[in-house]
Design a protein around this motif. Sequence first.
Motif, PDB file in Angstrom:
ATOM      1  N   SER A  17       0.645  -1.246  -0.355  1.00 58.18           N
ATOM      2  CA  SER A  17       0.139  -0.160   0.012  1.00 58.18           C
ATOM      3  C   SER A  17       0.817   0.745   0.057  1.00 58.18           C
ATOM      4  CB  SER A  17      -0.958   0.169   1.403  1.00 58.18           C
ATOM      5  OG  SER A  17      -2.078  -1.204   0.750  1.00 58.18           O
ATOM      6  N   TYR A  44      -5.780   7.649   0.460  1.00 55.43           N
ATOM      7  CA  TYR A  44      -6.616   7.953   2.059  1.00 55.43           C
ATOM      8  C   TYR A  44      -7.118   6.339   1.488  1.00 55.43           C
ATOM      9  CZ  TYR A  44      -7.157  12.669   2.640  1.00 55.43           C
ATOM     10  OH  TYR A  44      -7.198  13.986   2.297  1.00 55.43           O
ATOM     11  N   ALA A  45      -7.323   5.664   1.118  1.00 54.56           N
ATOM     12  CA  ALA A  45      -7.687   4.199   1.049  1.00 54.56           C
ATOM     13  C   ALA A  45      -6.763   3.538   0.830  1.00 54.56           C
ATOM     14  CB  ALA A  45      -8.291   3.917  -0.268  1.00 54.56           C
ATOM     15  N   GLY A  48      -5.162   4.081   4.431  1.00 51.77           N
ATOM     16  CA  GLY A  48      -5.850   3.624   5.763  1.00 51.77           C
ATOM     17  C   GLY A  48      -4.987   1.354   5.872  1.00 51.77           C
ATOM     18  N   VAL A  49      -5.154   0.953   4.708  1.00 52.59           N
ATOM     19  CA  VAL A  49      -4.366  -0.457   4.772  1.00 52.59           C
ATOM     20  C   VAL A  49      -3.176  -0.637   4.710  1.00 52.59           C
ATOM     21  CG1 VAL A  49      -3.895  -2.272   2.811  1.00 52.59           C
ATOM     22  CG2 VAL A  49      -5.782  -0.620   2.477  1.00 52.59           C
ATOM     23  N   SER A  72     -10.755  -0.609   4.779  1.00 53.69           N
ATOM     24  CA  SER A  72      -9.845   0.064   4.192  1.00 53.69           C
ATOM     25  C   SER A  72      -9.971  -0.475   2.708  1.00 53.69           C
ATOM     26  CB  SER A  72      -8.857   0.883   4.353  1.00 53.69           C
ATOM     27  OG  SER A  72      -8.932   1.387   5.623  1.00 53.69           O
ATOM     28  N   GLY A  75     -12.965  -0.419   0.843  1.00 54.39           N
ATOM     29  CA  GLY A  75     -13.760   1.258   0.364  1.00 54.39           C
ATOM     30  C   GLY A  75     -12.993   1.498  -0.994  1.00 54.39           C
TER      31      GLY A  75
END
Length: 157
Positions: A17, A44-45, A48-49, A72, A75
């Motif tokens: 990520s 952002y995802a 988050g991951v 995440s 999403g």
Amino acid sequence: MALIKPRTLLIICGILSLAAIGCAWYLQHYKDMLPCPLCVIQRYAFLGVALFCLIGGIGNATRLGGVFGLLSALGGLGTAIRHVWVQAHPSVSCGIDPMETMLNRIITADLVPQLFKADGLCSDVHALLGLTIPQWSLVGFSGLTLLLLWSLVQRRD
């Protein structure tokens, strides 16, 4: 016994990520591919991951990190699907005015505008090795989702 331990899978997902975010940053600053609002949401995802997986993998919370990392990734997967659809239908906008304004008011857009400020159009198509950037993102989130599901269904030893 699992082939790869859940902790190791989480760390791999976190590193992948971060690599995706690094690629996005490179494409933005060295290939002049400005991020649109949907691109920023995908960043952002990925973040988050990365955060959930690395915290869960380094700490002793593999189940919790895997669950929130998976959420995440899901999403991001949904956003990437929407982005691919928008690019396939150029007459559709991604909501440039309200979505861009909202995203650019988040504190991270002020603190790290090089990564989280939306300046591009969702309908702009940029290809890399035969796939568009949202298609690559879709591949990335699909892979992360599968890895995280695998980490969650493995037996804990």
